[in-house]
Design a protein around this motif. Structure first.
Motif, PDB file in Angstrom:
ATOM      1  N   VAL A   1       0.885  -1.295  -0.051  1.00 31.95           N
ATOM      2  CA  VAL A   1       0.031   0.073  -0.109  1.00 31.95           C
ATOM      3  C   VAL A   1       0.952   1.043  -0.144  1.00 31.95           C
ATOM      4  CG1 VAL A   1      -0.055   0.001   2.498  1.00 31.95           C
ATOM      5  CG2 VAL A   1      -1.976   1.126   0.962  1.00 31.95           C
ATOM      6  N   GLN A   2       1.962   1.286   0.666  1.00 29.15           N
ATOM      7  CA  GLN A   2       2.863   2.598   0.583  1.00 29.15           C
ATOM      8  C   GLN A   2       3.518   2.504  -0.711  1.00 29.15           C
ATOM      9  OE1 GLN A   2       5.231   0.944   4.019  1.00 29.15           O
ATOM     10  NE2 GLN A   2       4.680   2.564   5.257  1.00 29.15           N
ATOM     11  N   TRP A   3       3.725   1.463  -1.398  1.00 33.68           N
ATOM     12  CA  TRP A   3       4.335   1.613  -2.840  1.00 33.68           C
ATOM     13  C   TRP A   3       3.539   2.412  -3.764  1.00 33.68           C
ATOM     14  CZ3 TRP A   3       9.275   1.595  -4.452  1.00 33.68           C
ATOM     15  CH2 TRP A   3      10.143   1.051  -3.687  1.00 33.68           C
ATOM     16  N   ILE A   4       2.047   1.834  -3.580  1.00 32.51           N
ATOM     17  CA  ILE A   4       1.087   2.375  -4.249  1.00 32.51           C
ATOM     18  C   ILE A   4       0.917   3.960  -4.065  1.00 32.51           C
ATOM     19  CG2 ILE A   4      -1.560   2.479  -4.648  1.00 32.51           C
ATOM     20  CD1 ILE A   4      -1.640  -0.457  -3.911  1.00 32.51           C
ATOM     21  N   TRP A   5       1.023   4.373  -2.713  1.00 35.80           N
ATOM     22  CA  TRP A   5       1.087   5.895  -2.449  1.00 35.80           C
ATOM     23  C   TRP A   5       2.211   6.558  -3.085  1.00 35.80           C
ATOM     24  CZ3 TRP A   5      -3.185   8.271  -1.575  1.00 35.80           C
ATOM     25  CH2 TRP A   5      -4.264   7.889  -0.850  1.00 35.80           C
TER      26      TRP A   5
ATOM     27  N   PHE B   1       1.524   6.971  -6.611  1.00 33.29           N
ATOM     28  CA  PHE B   1       0.249   7.865  -6.959  1.00 33.29           C
ATOM     29  C   PHE B   1       1.090   9.160  -6.860  1.00 33.29           C
ATOM     30  CE2 PHE B   1      -3.142  10.587  -5.099  1.00 33.29           C
ATOM     31  CZ  PHE B   1      -3.896  10.485  -6.377  1.00 33.29           C
ATOM     32  N   ALA B   2       1.684   9.411  -6.111  1.00 32.64           N
ATOM     33  CA  ALA B   2       2.902  10.787  -5.764  1.00 32.64           C
ATOM     34  C   ALA B   2       3.571  11.155  -6.846  1.00 32.64           C
ATOM     35  CB  ALA B   2       3.425  10.750  -4.372  1.00 32.64           C
TER      36      ALA B   2
ATOM     37  N   ILE C   1       1.272  13.165   1.448  1.00 32.44           N
ATOM     38  CA  ILE C   1       1.314  11.812   1.105  1.00 32.44           C
ATOM     39  C   ILE C   1       2.636  11.147   1.368  1.00 32.44           C
ATOM     40  CG2 ILE C   1       1.285  10.295  -0.899  1.00 32.44           C
ATOM     41  CD1 ILE C   1      -0.847  11.716  -2.280  1.00 32.44           C
ATOM     42  N   LEU C   2       3.703  11.696   0.852  1.00 34.30           N
ATOM     43  CA  LEU C   2       5.037  11.249   1.041  1.00 34.30           C
ATOM     44  C   LEU C   2       5.267  11.357   2.596  1.00 34.30           C
ATOM     45  CD1 LEU C   2       6.974  11.686  -2.024  1.00 34.30           C
ATOM     46  CD2 LEU C   2       5.378   9.854  -1.242  1.00 34.30           C
TER      47      LEU C   2
ATOM     48  N   VAL D   1       4.249   8.425   4.450  1.00 36.83           N
ATOM     49  CA  VAL D   1       4.858   7.339   4.255  1.00 36.83           C
ATOM     50  C   VAL D   1       6.367   7.004   4.894  1.00 36.83           C
ATOM     51  CG1 VAL D   1       5.900   5.842   2.513  1.00 36.83           C
ATOM     52  CG2 VAL D   1       3.796   6.904   2.070  1.00 36.83           C
TER      53      VAL D   1
ATOM     54  N   SER E   1      10.938  12.842   4.279  1.00 31.02           N
ATOM     55  CA  SER E   1       9.849  12.938   3.036  1.00 31.02           C
ATOM     56  C   SER E   1      10.503  14.081   2.177  1.00 31.02           C
ATOM     57  CB  SER E   1       8.403  12.864   3.258  1.00 31.02           C
ATOM     58  OG  SER E   1       8.281  14.533   3.966  1.00 31.02           O
TER      59      SER E   1
END
Length: 249
Positions: A10-14, A17-18, A39-40, A43, A49
């Protein structure tokens, strides 16, 4: 994945997306970049970040320059840069002494002030002209440099400045591309050698995200050609308002 083995799917997906949003923001709706920041931060954490975002921003800047490099007047950039560099240094120093919540509050206050000015200029556009004065370039440059260094959040401030000057859509994007490319390249050694929040892993992650930033850049260029001038201005105001309020929370 090997570069950041502790990250979940899910973190890779974010992150992907970023990266897409960075691409879209660099060639299309610049206000979208402000959505990448929280977003980052979620994460990777606060200061870390900013190191993750910066190399991806530089890649996005390069895509933007390929599209809009001819649509900028260098005078609009050169007048701001000396003051912006001063703001970067100020942010570099202060960033080492204040916590995440404190500098987020500083950014939010600065952006909300600029938002108020933007709305005021939007209502009084026919009656007000932006003065060609040193104090104005100093104020905008220092604020842009400081907020860019602290949280990569100078976009709203720079957008307020350009829109208040009545810069048209195409020139807006060209000036923004050149300005932030220069600023971000300047920040790179500061964060590598002083804050030490950019590493080999960071650059490797950016390399993985290049295709997604590129896809976002193409999408952004497609979108911006189909948005009229007034809608473009309202989108910038709306994005600025949302992120300014969010920074307080």
């Amino acid at each position: 994945m090997g570069i950041f083995p502790d990250l979940e799917l899910v973190q890779w997906i974010w992150i992907v997306f970023a990266a897409l949003l960075i691409g879209v923001s660099k060639t299309g709706i610049s206000g979208l970049l402000t959505l990448v920041i929280p977003i980052l931060a979620a994460v990777f954490g606060g200061k870390a970040s900013t190191g993750i975002i910066l190399p991806m921003l530089i890649v996005g800047d390069i895509f933007a320059l390929l599209y809009y490099k001819r649509n900028a007047k260098k005078e609009d950039i050169l007048k701001l840069l000396p003051w912006t560099f001063l703001g970067l240094i100020l942010g570099l120093v202060i960033g080492g002494y204040i916590n995440d919540e404190q500098f987020k509050s500083l950014i939010a206050i600065s952006v909300l002030l600029c938002l108020f000015l933007l709305i005021y200029f939007e209502k009084k556009a026919d009656q007000i002209k932006i003065p060609d004065k040193t104090w104005l370039y100093a104020l905008v440059g220092i604020l842009a440099g400081f907020t860019s260094m602290i949280g990569n959040a100078a976009g709203p401030i720079f957008s307020v400045y350009l829109l208040a000057k009545g810069v048209k859509k195409e020139n807006f994007l060209g000036i923004t591309a050149w300005f932030f490319f220069i600023v971000n390249i300047t920040k790179l050694p500061m964060q590598v050698f002083v804050w030490k929040n950019i590493t080999v892993q960071t650059f490797a992650l950016t390399g993985l995200m290049i295709p997604f930033i590129g896809i976002g850049a193409v999408l952004g260029a497609f979108i911006i050609k189909r948005i009229n001038e007034r809608l473009f201005r309202y989108l910038i105001i709306g994005m600025t308002a949302i992120i300014s309020i969010k920074l307080f929370f």
